[in-house]
Design a protein around this motif. Structure first.
Motif, mmCIF file in Angstrom:
data_model
loop_
_atom_site.group_PDB
_atom_site.id
_atom_site.type_symbol
_atom_site.label_atom_id
_atom_site.label_comp_id
_atom_site.label_asym_id
_atom_site.label_seq_id
_atom_site.Cartn_x
_atom_site.Cartn_y
_atom_site.Cartn_z
ATOM 1 N N ILE A 143 0.849 -1.200 0.000
ATOM 2 C CA ILE A 143 0.000 0.000 0.000
ATOM 3 C C ILE A 143 0.875 1.237 0.000
ATOM 4 O O ILE A 143 1.614 1.503 0.947
ATOM 5 N N LEU A 144 0.787 2.014 -1.078
ATOM 6 C CA LEU A 144 1.500 3.278 -1.170
ATOM 7 C C LEU A 144 0.507 4.372 -1.519
ATOM 8 O O LEU A 144 -0.294 4.216 -2.435
ATOM 9 N N ASP A 145 0.560 5.481 -0.769
ATOM 10 C CA ASP A 145 -0.274 6.630 -1.104
ATOM 11 C C ASP A 145 0.544 7.908 -0.956
ATOM 12 O O ASP A 145 1.725 7.874 -0.601
ATOM 13 N N GLY A 146 -0.078 9.038 -1.249
ATOM 14 C CA GLY A 146 0.624 10.301 -1.239
ATOM 15 C C GLY A 146 1.195 10.656 0.112
ATOM 16 O O GLY A 146 2.273 11.267 0.204
ATOM 17 N N ARG A 147 0.514 10.281 1.196
ATOM 18 C CA ARG A 147 1.008 10.620 2.533
ATOM 19 C C ARG A 147 2.318 9.888 2.828
ATOM 20 O O ARG A 147 3.241 10.455 3.410
ATOM 21 N N LEU B 281 -9.469 -5.626 -2.281
ATOM 22 C CA LEU B 281 -9.105 -5.710 -0.868
ATOM 23 C C LEU B 281 -8.997 -4.332 -0.236
ATOM 24 O O LEU B 281 -8.513 -4.196 0.898
ATOM 25 N N GLY B 282 -9.422 -3.293 -0.955
ATOM 26 C CA GLY B 282 -9.354 -1.940 -0.432
ATOM 27 C C GLY B 282 -7.965 -1.332 -0.490
ATOM 28 O O GLY B 282 -7.641 -0.421 0.279
ATOM 29 N N ARG B 283 -7.156 -1.812 -1.404
ATOM 30 C CA ARG B 283 -5.783 -1.340 -1.544
ATOM 31 C C ARG B 283 -5.598 -0.706 -2.928
ATOM 32 O O ARG B 283 -6.525 -0.712 -3.746
ATOM 33 N N GLY C 146 -8.673 -7.070 -14.819
ATOM 34 C CA GLY C 146 -7.540 -7.106 -13.912
ATOM 35 C C GLY C 146 -7.919 -6.946 -12.458
ATOM 36 O O GLY C 146 -7.167 -7.384 -11.566
ATOM 37 N N GLN C 147 -9.052 -6.325 -12.173
ATOM 38 C CA GLN C 147 -9.483 -6.193 -10.777
ATOM 39 C C GLN C 147 -9.743 -7.566 -10.146
ATOM 40 O O GLN C 147 -9.618 -7.727 -8.929
ATOM 41 N N PHE C 148 -10.073 -8.551 -10.973
ATOM 42 C CA PHE C 148 -10.414 -9.880 -10.460
ATOM 43 C C PHE C 148 -9.288 -10.898 -10.636
ATOM 44 O O PHE C 148 -9.184 -11.842 -9.849
ATOM 45 N N LEU C 149 -8.441 -10.718 -11.663
ATOM 46 C CA LEU C 149 -7.523 -11.776 -12.046
ATOM 47 C C LEU C 149 -6.049 -11.459 -11.829
ATOM 48 O O LEU C 149 -5.204 -12.291 -12.129
#
Length: 341
Positions: A145-149, A174-176, A225-228
């Motif tokens: 998980i990488l975000d701007g913060r 998975l919310g990532r 790609g969201q599923f596989l």
């Protein structure tokens, strides 16, 4: 989505990078917390040292806060440091202080944490590494998980390279983050997501993941790609089994991960990615090197298989002229003399 900056660098000879997420035991990829972490897997370090010493590899260890609290970790890791290994930071927020009710809400992800709590946890990890091993230059976030913060924190504390991005993989279910369109090789980060959208001096050096046909290369691929795209090897649900069976070979992401990818598939991945990157980046978890501490290595035989695959792909790359480097060493090349394609 992580935005992109400078073009992909290209150096000769190519680099062989080996990174190890050095963390608590997690035999079922469950949510380890501050109160129930064990580190039996660290017993594998002597065997692992003999392997990398024989190969001439200088690994980069991404270490979590709970590992740093193990009283014998410094003595276990010292032989690696004597031959030029590197210590980087691996932020697992659920096992990094300060602890509080926010941890239950976050469920192992930094995304729900407030800016204040995230920085306190980040600094706790950074400071623990600095006090014991000097200031780290490289970073990998837990759960990819990488975000701007996090990008802002990495710049604030003078990191040079991140390795949290998994090109061609989406973790959105998975919310990532979604990394389906990210490059295969190294590039400068630009932001990393709202609200940050400014140029960053930080380099991203992803793990090597190869697909003959990426999901963004054909109509409807980004949705598919969201599923596989996620690794399905340790997932036991009926849905995961069906997806494993139906996923075409041409779009199956092949990681340089000896825990669940065969030697032949890793060789294919390295060859395919070589046209897009000047390095091959292999990754492991420390738990995959000791029986019963990872879902990928439940038995001694399965651990032996991981070691065999690791040795085989490393020898293959070395024979092809790849030069072993730590992640920090590779990043230094990017900063001092980048050559673009």
């Amino acid at each position: 989505m992580v935005a992109l900056g400078d073009a992909v660098p290209k150096f000769s000879p190519k680099s062989l990078l080996l990174t190890i997420d050095t963390e608590a035991d997690n035999p079922e990829w469950g949510r380890a917390g501050a109160a129930n972490t064990s580190h039996v897997n660290l017993k594998a370090l002597p065997r692992f040292f003999q392997t990398v010493k024989e190969l001439g590899i200088r690994p980069t260890f991404f270490v979590t806060h709970s590992v740093l609290e193990e009283k014998d970790f410094a003595s276990r890791i010292d032989p690696f440091l004597q031959v030029g290994a590197e210590i980087g930071a691996h932020l697992h927020v659920e096992e990094t202080p300060p602890f509080g009710p926010w941890d239950a809400k976050a469920e192992g992800s930094p995304l729900p944490l407030s800016d204040e709590i995230l920085e306190e946890k980040f600094f706790a990890l950074h400071n623990a590494i600095t006090e014991n091993f000097g200031s780290p230059l490289s970073f990998r976030s837990g759960r990819w998980i990488l975000d701007g913060r996090l990008v802002k924190l990495l710049e604030k504390y003078h990191y040079r390279v991140d390795s949290s991005v998994t090109p061609g993989i989406s973790w959105r279910l998975l919310g990532r983050p979604d990394y389906l369109t990210c490059p295969l090789g190294a590039y400068r980060l630009k932001g990393g997501g709202a609200p940050l959208d400014v140029d960053s001096s930080l380099w991203e050096v992803p793990v090597t993941i190869w697909q003959p046909h990426r999901f963004n290369s054909f109509p409807g691929g980004l949705l598919l790609g969201q599923f596989l795209s996620m690794p399905l090897h340790s997932r036991t649900s009926l849905t995961a089994s069906i997806l494993r069976t139906l996923r075409p070979r041409a779009i199956t992401p092949l990681w340089l991960r000896p825990a669940f990818v065969s030697s032949e598939d890793m060789r294919e991945a390295a060859l395919g990615a070589s046209a897009h990157s000047d390095y091959a980046h292999i990754m492991l978890h420390s738990s995959e090197l000791f029986p019963g501490t990872s879902p990928y290595a439940s038995t001694s035989g399965e651990v032996d298989r991981v070691f065999h695959r690791l040795e085989k792909i490393c020898r293959d790359l070395l024979e092809r002229g790849y030069q072993p480097r730590t992640l920090g060493d590779y990043a230094s090349r990017l900063f001092t003399s980048p050559v673009t394609l």
